[in-house]
Design a protein around this motif. Structure first.
Motif, PDB file in Angstrom:
ATOM      1  N   VAL A 197       0.832  -1.213   0.000  1.00 51.98           N
ATOM      2  CA  VAL A 197       0.000   0.000   0.000  1.00 51.98           C
ATOM      3  C   VAL A 197       0.862   1.257   0.000  1.00 51.98           C
ATOM      4  O   VAL A 197       0.398   2.332   0.376  1.00 51.98           O
ATOM      5  N   LYS A 198       2.091   1.134  -0.448  1.00 50.37           N
ATOM      6  CA  LYS A 198       3.005   2.275  -0.462  1.00 50.37           C
ATOM      7  C   LYS A 198       2.437   3.479  -1.207  1.00 50.37           C
ATOM      8  O   LYS A 198       2.538   4.612  -0.721  1.00 50.37           O
ATOM      9  N   PRO A 199       1.834   3.300  -2.396  1.00 51.33           N
ATOM     10  CA  PRO A 199       1.273   4.484  -3.079  1.00 51.33           C
ATOM     11  C   PRO A 199       0.220   5.211  -2.249  1.00 51.33           C
ATOM     12  O   PRO A 199       0.185   6.444  -2.228  1.00 51.33           O
ATOM     13  N   ALA A 200      -0.642   4.453  -1.549  1.00 58.19           N
ATOM     14  CA  ALA A 200      -1.665   5.083  -0.714  1.00 58.19           C
ATOM     15  C   ALA A 200      -1.037   5.790   0.473  1.00 58.19           C
ATOM     16  O   ALA A 200      -1.494   6.875   0.881  1.00 58.19           O
ATOM     17  N   LEU A 201       0.014   5.205   1.044  1.00 61.28           N
ATOM     18  CA  LEU A 201       0.693   5.836   2.173  1.00 61.28           C
ATOM     19  C   LEU A 201       1.365   7.141   1.745  1.00 61.28           C
ATOM     20  O   LEU A 201       1.293   8.145   2.453  1.00 61.28           O
ATOM     21  N   VAL A 202       2.015   7.119   0.582  1.00 59.77           N
ATOM     22  CA  VAL A 202       2.678   8.323   0.090  1.00 59.77           C
ATOM     23  C   VAL A 202       1.642   9.397  -0.239  1.00 59.77           C
ATOM     24  O   VAL A 202       1.847  10.578   0.063  1.00 59.77           O
ATOM     25  N   THR A 203       0.525   8.990  -0.843  1.00 63.59           N
ATOM     26  CA  THR A 203      -0.543   9.951  -1.143  1.00 63.59           C
ATOM     27  C   THR A 203      -1.063  10.602   0.137  1.00 63.59           C
ATOM     28  O   THR A 203      -1.241  11.822   0.204  1.00 63.59           O
ATOM     29  N   SER A 204      -1.295   9.786   1.164  1.00 61.33           N
ATOM     30  CA  SER A 204      -1.756  10.316   2.454  1.00 61.33           C
ATOM     31  C   SER A 204      -0.716  11.247   3.059  1.00 61.33           C
ATOM     32  O   SER A 204      -1.057  12.300   3.624  1.00 61.33           O
ATOM     33  N   ALA A 205       0.559  10.871   2.945  1.00 61.26           N
ATOM     34  CA  ALA A 205       1.627  11.703   3.502  1.00 61.26           C
ATOM     35  C   ALA A 205       1.696  13.057   2.806  1.00 61.26           C
ATOM     36  O   ALA A 205       1.889  14.092   3.450  1.00 61.26           O
ATOM     37  N   ILE A 206       1.523  13.065   1.485  1.00 63.85           N
ATOM     38  CA  ILE A 206       1.567  14.327   0.743  1.00 63.85           C
ATOM     39  C   ILE A 206       0.443  15.249   1.183  1.00 63.85           C
ATOM     40  O   ILE A 206       0.656  16.434   1.468  1.00 63.85           O
ATOM     41  N   PHE A 207      -0.770  14.705   1.241  1.00 65.95           N
ATOM     42  CA  PHE A 207      -1.909  15.526   1.648  1.00 65.95           C
ATOM     43  C   PHE A 207      -1.759  16.004   3.087  1.00 65.95           C
ATOM     44  O   PHE A 207      -2.043  17.167   3.402  1.00 65.95           O
ATOM     45  N   SER A 208      -1.314  15.114   3.977  1.00 64.16           N
ATOM     46  CA  SER A 208      -1.161  15.482   5.380  1.00 64.16           C
ATOM     47  C   SER A 208      -0.128  16.581   5.543  1.00 64.16           C
ATOM     48  O   SER A 208      -0.357  17.572   6.262  1.00 64.16           O
ATOM     49  N   PHE A 209       1.017  16.426   4.884  1.00 62.39           N
ATOM     50  CA  PHE A 209       2.063  17.438   4.996  1.00 62.39           C
ATOM     51  C   PHE A 209       1.569  18.774   4.452  1.00 62.39           C
ATOM     52  O   PHE A 209       1.806  19.817   5.060  1.00 62.39           O
ATOM     53  N   MET A 210       0.891  18.743   3.333  1.00 60.81           N
ATOM     54  CA  MET A 210       0.393  19.984   2.728  1.00 60.81           C
ATOM     55  C   MET A 210      -0.612  20.677   3.642  1.00 60.81           C
ATOM     56  O   MET A 210      -0.547  21.899   3.848  1.00 60.81           O
ATOM     57  N   TRP A 211      -1.550  19.904   4.208  1.00 64.23           N
ATOM     58  CA  TRP A 211      -2.575  20.504   5.072  1.00 64.23           C
ATOM     59  C   TRP A 211      -1.963  21.082   6.343  1.00 64.23           C
ATOM     60  O   TRP A 211      -2.363  22.151   6.790  1.00 64.23           O
ATOM     61  N   ARG A 212      -1.022  20.370   6.941  1.00 58.20           N
ATOM     62  CA  ARG A 212      -0.401  20.875   8.165  1.00 58.20           C
ATOM     63  C   ARG A 212       0.521  22.052   7.875  1.00 58.20           C
ATOM     64  O   ARG A 212       0.634  22.971   8.675  1.00 58.20           O
ATOM     65  N   TRP A 213       1.191  22.033   6.749  1.00 58.09           N
ATOM     66  CA  TRP A 213       2.078  23.142   6.382  1.00 58.09           C
ATOM     67  C   TRP A 213       1.280  24.421   6.176  1.00 58.09           C
ATOM     68  O   TRP A 213       1.729  25.510   6.544  1.00 58.09           O
ATOM     69  N   ASP A 214       0.100  24.297   5.599  1.00 53.70           N
ATOM     70  CA  ASP A 214      -0.730  25.475   5.308  1.00 53.70           C
ATOM     71  C   ASP A 214      -1.699  25.818   6.432  1.00 53.70           C
ATOM     72  O   ASP A 214      -2.477  26.769   6.290  1.00 53.70           O
ATOM     73  N   ASP A 215      -1.659  25.066   7.522  1.00 53.39           N
ATOM     74  CA  ASP A 215      -2.643  25.251   8.595  1.00 53.39           C
ATOM     75  C   ASP A 215      -2.383  26.560   9.346  1.00 53.39           C
ATOM     76  O   ASP A 215      -1.413  26.682  10.097  1.00 53.39           O
ATOM     77  N   PHE A 216      -3.239  27.517   9.131  1.00 58.20           N
ATOM     78  CA  PHE A 216      -3.126  28.818   9.804  1.00 58.20           C
ATOM     79  C   PHE A 216      -4.005  28.883  11.051  1.00 58.20           C
ATOM     80  O   PHE A 216      -3.601  29.424  12.082  1.00 58.20           O
ATOM     81  N   LEU A 217      -5.203  28.303  10.968  1.00 51.62           N
ATOM     82  CA  LEU A 217      -6.173  28.449  12.048  1.00 51.62           C
ATOM     83  C   LEU A 217      -5.710  27.793  13.336  1.00 51.62           C
ATOM     84  O   LEU A 217      -5.864  28.363  14.425  1.00 51.62           O
ATOM     85  N   SER A 218      -5.136  26.603  13.257  1.00 54.04           N
ATOM     86  CA  SER A 218      -4.684  25.915  14.472  1.00 54.04           C
ATOM     87  C   SER A 218      -3.595  26.709  15.187  1.00 54.04           C
ATOM     88  O   SER A 218      -3.596  26.828  16.412  1.00 54.04           O
ATOM     89  N   ALA A 219      -2.656  27.255  14.400  1.00 57.77           N
ATOM     90  CA  ALA A 219      -1.599  28.073  15.006  1.00 57.77           C
ATOM     91  C   ALA A 219      -2.174  29.330  15.635  1.00 57.77           C
ATOM     92  O   ALA A 219      -1.744  29.766  16.706  1.00 57.77           O
ATOM     93  N   LEU A 220      -3.171  29.919  14.985  1.00 55.92           N
ATOM     94  CA  LEU A 220      -3.807  31.122  15.502  1.00 55.92           C
ATOM     95  C   LEU A 220      -4.490  30.842  16.846  1.00 55.92           C
ATOM     96  O   LEU A 220      -4.470  31.673  17.751  1.00 55.92           O
ATOM     97  N   ILE A 221      -5.072  29.649  16.984  1.00 58.12           N
ATOM     98  CA  ILE A 221      -5.815  29.313  18.196  1.00 58.12           C
ATOM     99  C   ILE A 221      -4.896  28.929  19.350  1.00 58.12           C
ATOM    100  O   ILE A 221      -5.081  29.372  20.484  1.00 58.12           O
ATOM    101  N   TYR A 222      -3.868  28.121  19.062  1.00 57.38           N
ATOM    102  CA  TYR A 222      -3.103  27.496  20.134  1.00 57.38           C
ATOM    103  C   TYR A 222      -1.719  28.085  20.383  1.00 57.38           C
ATOM    104  O   TYR A 222      -1.151  27.880  21.459  1.00 57.38           O
ATOM    105  N   ILE A 223      -1.154  28.794  19.411  1.00 59.86           N
ATOM    106  CA  ILE A 223       0.226  29.284  19.564  1.00 59.86           C
ATOM    107  C   ILE A 223       0.226  30.794  19.806  1.00 59.86           C
ATOM    108  O   ILE A 223      -0.379  31.549  19.045  1.00 59.86           O
ATOM    109  N   SER A 224       0.910  31.213  20.866  1.00 61.69           N
ATOM    110  CA  SER A 224       0.995  32.637  21.193  1.00 61.69           C
ATOM    111  C   SER A 224       2.432  33.137  21.241  1.00 61.69           C
ATOM    112  O   SER A 224       2.668  34.347  21.188  1.00 61.69           O
ATOM    113  N   ASP A 225       3.399  32.237  21.352  1.00 63.00           N
ATOM    114  CA  ASP A 225       4.804  32.616  21.425  1.00 63.00           C
ATOM    115  C   ASP A 225       5.363  32.791  20.008  1.00 63.00           C
ATOM    116  O   ASP A 225       5.323  31.850  19.209  1.00 63.00           O
TER     117      ASP A 225
END
Length: 283
Positions: A197-225
């Motif tokens: 299932v390597k192709p599915a794992l890599v696909t999931s990894a790409i989407f996950s990395f992209m979503w977390r890299w672009d995640d602005f709202l979570s940082a806005l809510i939880y990070i203050s430093d």
């Protein structure tokens, strides 16, 4: 026959011309941002209708890399890599385990739990945002990366469904043959299923990395430093509504922030296409 070939050629030409112009329209804002990163801030909006700058100047990249409040932008890139990297590892591994359980194991209320997973996947983040904040605040996690990273280690609905569909395409005979040879259920998962299932794992990894890299709202809510800001949140600091905003530096750093995603798509494109095509998920 000749008329048919002419019509077929004409339709192909029209299709490619339309696709080309549509692609230009879609990519133009990105090109405008990249070109604007080489313009002076005063020039950006005065000549907004012009794509190319009067002269290419890299000072915006130098100024932008210096960051703000004494924090260089390298710190924010490091923070984003930590958040996106750990979140991706947790999301992919935990989702693979859950997907294997749904695809290959039999247990009570299997259909019920699968339905719960689908319902949770459909919930918008805004619905659970406040309850999550209250929970993480009571745990003392607010102000750290834990509220952003830890939930990824408990499986993500989209990735579970994606990997599960891929596992279902693997013949059960392979599992049975491995079991006859004395392989446990854990061995079947690690030695048989995961490599296939390597192709599915890599696909999931790409989407996950992209979503977390672009995640602005979570940082806005939880990070203050400011020292813990990821790139997505640090970019906002260049825009100051009470004073002048350094748009040139912002566009320069925004351009650099696209490079990791671009390189991942460029190097992993084969696995991405194979993973999506094999699971039957279409746009």
């Amino acid at each position: 026959m000749e008329n048919y070939k002419i019509k077929k050629t004409s339709s192909k030409v029209i299709y490619h011309v339309f696709t080309f112009f549509f692609a230009i329209v879609m990519i133009y804002p990105l090109l405008w941002m990249v070109m604007s990163s080489f313009k002076e801030t005063a020039e950006i909006f005065k000549t907004a209708e012009k794509l190319l700058p009067a002269s290419f100047d890299i000072r915006n990249y130098v100024v932008g890399w210096q960051g703000f409040a004494g924090n260089k932008f390298s710190i924010f890139f490091k923070n984003s890599f930590v958040i996106a990297g750990l979140s991706t590892i947790g999301a992919v591994l935990s989702s693979a385990v859950v997907a294997f359980g749904f695809a290959r194991c039999e247990f009570k209320l299997k259909g019920f739990w699968f339905a719960c997973m689908l319902i949770a996947m459909m919930l918008p983040f805004q619905v659970i945002m406040i309850p999550q904040y209250i929970l993480f605040n009571k745990l003392g996690w607010v102000g750290t990366y834990l509220p952003i990273i830890v939930p990824q280690f408990f499986g993500q609905g989209f990735f579970i469904f994606l990997i599960m569909q891929f596992i279902k395409g693997i013949p059960v005979d392979l599992d049975e043959a491995a079991a006859i040879d004395g392989c446990s259920i854990y061995g079947i998962f690690i030695q048989i299923v995961l490599p296939l299932v390597k192709p599915a794992l890599v696909t999931s990894a790409i989407f996950s990395f992209m979503w977390r890299w672009d995640d602005f709202l979570s940082a806005l809510i939880y990070i203050s430093d400011p020292l813990k800001y990821p790139v997505s949140y640090a970019l906002k600091m260049f825009a100051d509504p009470t004073a002048g905003s350094d748009w040139g530096a912002m566009f320069a750093m925004a351009t650099l922030s696209l490079l990791p995603i671009f390189l991942i798509f460029l190097t992993m494109q084969k696995y991405l296409v194979e993973g999506i095509a094999s699971t039957g998920i279409k746009g």
